[in-house]
Write a protein that holds these residues in place. Sequence first.
Motif, PDB file in Angstrom:
ATOM      1  N   PHE A 280     -21.864  41.614  29.377  1.00 41.60           N
ATOM      2  CA  PHE A 280     -21.280  42.040  28.112  1.00 41.60           C
ATOM      3  C   PHE A 280     -21.366  40.924  27.096  1.00 41.60           C
ATOM      4  CE2 PHE A 280     -17.844  40.398  30.694  1.00 41.60           C
ATOM      5  CZ  PHE A 280     -17.079  39.626  29.834  1.00 41.60           C
ATOM      6  N   GLU A 281     -21.255  41.299  25.821  1.00 38.88           N
ATOM      7  CA  GLU A 281     -21.187  40.312  24.753  1.00 38.88           C
ATOM      8  C   GLU A 281     -19.739  40.131  24.387  1.00 38.88           C
ATOM      9  OE1 GLU A 281     -23.729  40.183  21.462  1.00 38.88           O
ATOM     10  OE2 GLU A 281     -25.410  41.088  22.545  1.00 38.88           O
ATOM     11  N   GLY A 282     -19.333  38.889  24.268  1.00 32.55           N
ATOM     12  CA  GLY A 282     -17.938  38.601  23.970  1.00 32.55           C
ATOM     13  C   GLY A 282     -17.824  37.372  23.106  1.00 32.55           C
ATOM     14  N   SER A 283     -16.739  36.671  23.294  1.00 25.63           N
ATOM     15  CA  SER A 283     -16.498  35.462  22.513  1.00 25.63           C
ATOM     16  C   SER A 283     -16.293  34.293  23.455  1.00 25.63           C
ATOM     17  CB  SER A 283     -15.264  35.654  21.632  1.00 25.63           C
ATOM     18  OG  SER A 283     -14.116  35.863  22.429  1.00 25.63           O
ATOM     19  N   MET A 284     -16.335  33.111  22.915  1.00 22.36           N
ATOM     20  CA  MET A 284     -16.017  31.930  23.705  1.00 22.36           C
ATOM     21  C   MET A 284     -14.516  31.954  23.993  1.00 22.36           C
ATOM     22  SD  MET A 284     -18.819  30.542  24.354  1.00 22.36           S
ATOM     23  CE  MET A 284     -18.309  29.033  25.132  1.00 22.36           C
ATOM     24  N   THR A 285     -14.103  31.224  25.007  1.00 22.54           N
ATOM     25  CA  THR A 285     -12.697  31.252  25.412  1.00 22.54           C
ATOM     26  C   THR A 285     -11.915  30.071  24.876  1.00 22.54           C
ATOM     27  OG1 THR A 285     -13.233  30.093  27.462  1.00 22.54           O
ATOM     28  CG2 THR A 285     -13.228  32.517  27.514  1.00 22.54           C
ATOM     29  N   THR A 286     -12.551  29.231  24.079  1.00 24.42           N
ATOM     30  CA  THR A 286     -11.845  28.099  23.485  1.00 24.42           C
ATOM     31  C   THR A 286     -11.665  28.351  21.996  1.00 24.42           C
ATOM     32  OG1 THR A 286     -13.956  26.951  23.236  1.00 24.42           O
ATOM     33  CG2 THR A 286     -12.643  26.411  25.166  1.00 24.42           C
ATOM     34  N   PRO A 287     -10.526  27.936  21.448  1.00 26.36           N
ATOM     35  CA  PRO A 287     -10.290  28.166  20.016  1.00 26.36           C
ATOM     36  C   PRO A 287     -11.426  27.598  19.187  1.00 26.36           C
ATOM     37  CG  PRO A 287      -8.291  27.419  21.080  1.00 26.36           C
ATOM     38  CD  PRO A 287      -9.403  27.293  22.096  1.00 26.36           C
ATOM     39  N   PRO A 288     -11.851  28.308  18.166  1.00 25.42           N
ATOM     40  CA  PRO A 288     -11.205  29.462  17.553  1.00 25.42           C
ATOM     41  C   PRO A 288     -11.627  30.808  18.140  1.00 25.42           C
ATOM     42  CG  PRO A 288     -13.005  28.746  16.161  1.00 25.42           C
ATOM     43  CD  PRO A 288     -12.952  27.789  17.321  1.00 25.42           C
ATOM     44  N   CYS A 289     -12.264  30.825  19.305  1.00 25.96           N
ATOM     45  CA  CYS A 289     -12.624  32.066  20.012  1.00 25.96           C
ATOM     46  C   CYS A 289     -13.464  33.008  19.159  1.00 25.96           C
ATOM     47  CB  CYS A 289     -11.370  32.783  20.520  1.00 25.96           C
ATOM     48  SG  CYS A 289     -10.312  31.779  21.564  1.00 25.96           S
ATOM     49  N   ASN A 290     -14.415  32.434  18.447  1.00 22.88           N
ATOM     50  CA  ASN A 290     -15.267  33.247  17.575  1.00 22.88           C
ATOM     51  C   ASN A 290     -16.028  34.284  18.380  1.00 22.88           C
ATOM     52  OD1 ASN A 290     -14.525  31.764  15.323  1.00 22.88           O
ATOM     53  ND2 ASN A 290     -16.146  30.271  15.645  1.00 22.88           N
ATOM     54  N   PRO A 291     -16.128  35.497  17.837  1.00 21.59           N
ATOM     55  CA  PRO A 291     -16.877  36.534  18.540  1.00 21.59           C
ATOM     56  C   PRO A 291     -18.367  36.223  18.523  1.00 21.59           C
ATOM     57  CG  PRO A 291     -16.139  37.320  16.407  1.00 21.59           C
ATOM     58  CD  PRO A 291     -15.546  35.964  16.593  1.00 21.59           C
ATOM     59  N   GLY A 292     -19.079  36.610  19.552  1.00 25.23           N
ATOM     60  CA  GLY A 292     -20.490  36.481  19.815  1.00 25.23           C
ATOM     61  C   GLY A 292     -21.334  35.742  18.803  1.00 25.23           C
ATOM     62  N   PRO A 293     -22.611  35.615  19.039  1.00 28.16           N
ATOM     63  CA  PRO A 293     -23.194  36.218  20.228  1.00 28.16           C
ATOM     64  C   PRO A 293     -23.021  35.319  21.458  1.00 28.16           C
ATOM     65  CG  PRO A 293     -24.929  35.254  18.902  1.00 28.16           C
ATOM     66  CD  PRO A 293     -23.630  35.000  18.199  1.00 28.16           C
TER      67      PRO A 293
END
Length: 154
Positions: free
Chosen positions: A61-74
Amino acid sequence: VVASMIGVGESPANSFLRQVLRDEPNVSVKGGDNFYEHSKTFALPPYSFLPQSIEVRQLYFEGSMTTPPCNPGPTHWVMASDVAYVEQSTVDMYRAIINSVPNNQLATFGTIEGKDAAAIPVFAAKANESESMWNGSLGSNNRPIQPLRGHDNP
C-alpha cells in the motif's frame, strides 16, 4: 518501507531486534534532529526479522512515513501478512530506548487517543501483552487513525 507487526512470543525476529537495540548509540545527549551515524558492522541478515511468510504473501500500500510530520506518500509499504514475534523484554527495551531520546515527540497512548493518559491500548492484548505488561507512563510512537486520502477516497 518493509514492515511487520510485532507481537509478544518467540521467533528469530527477537535475536535481530535485540542486537539492533543493544547496538543503539547513546542518545542521552540532545542532538538536534536525532540523527546518529553508526559504523559498527552488523552481522545478522536484516531480513531475518521478517516472518518467513513474506516470501509468498505480502500486503502492498501507499502511505506516509511514521515520523513527524508524517507527510503522505509517495511512501510505498510492503507489509508482512504475519506477525514477527519478540520477547516482552525486547518490547520493553525498545520502549525504554525511544523514551530516552530527548527530542522524541512521544505521548502516552491515552493522550494520543484522547482518553485517560494511563489508558491501555486494545492492541496490547492482541499482541499477547497482558494489562500488567503495558507501561502507560511511557510515550508511544503511534498516532491516531488518519483519514483516508487519495483517488479512491475523495
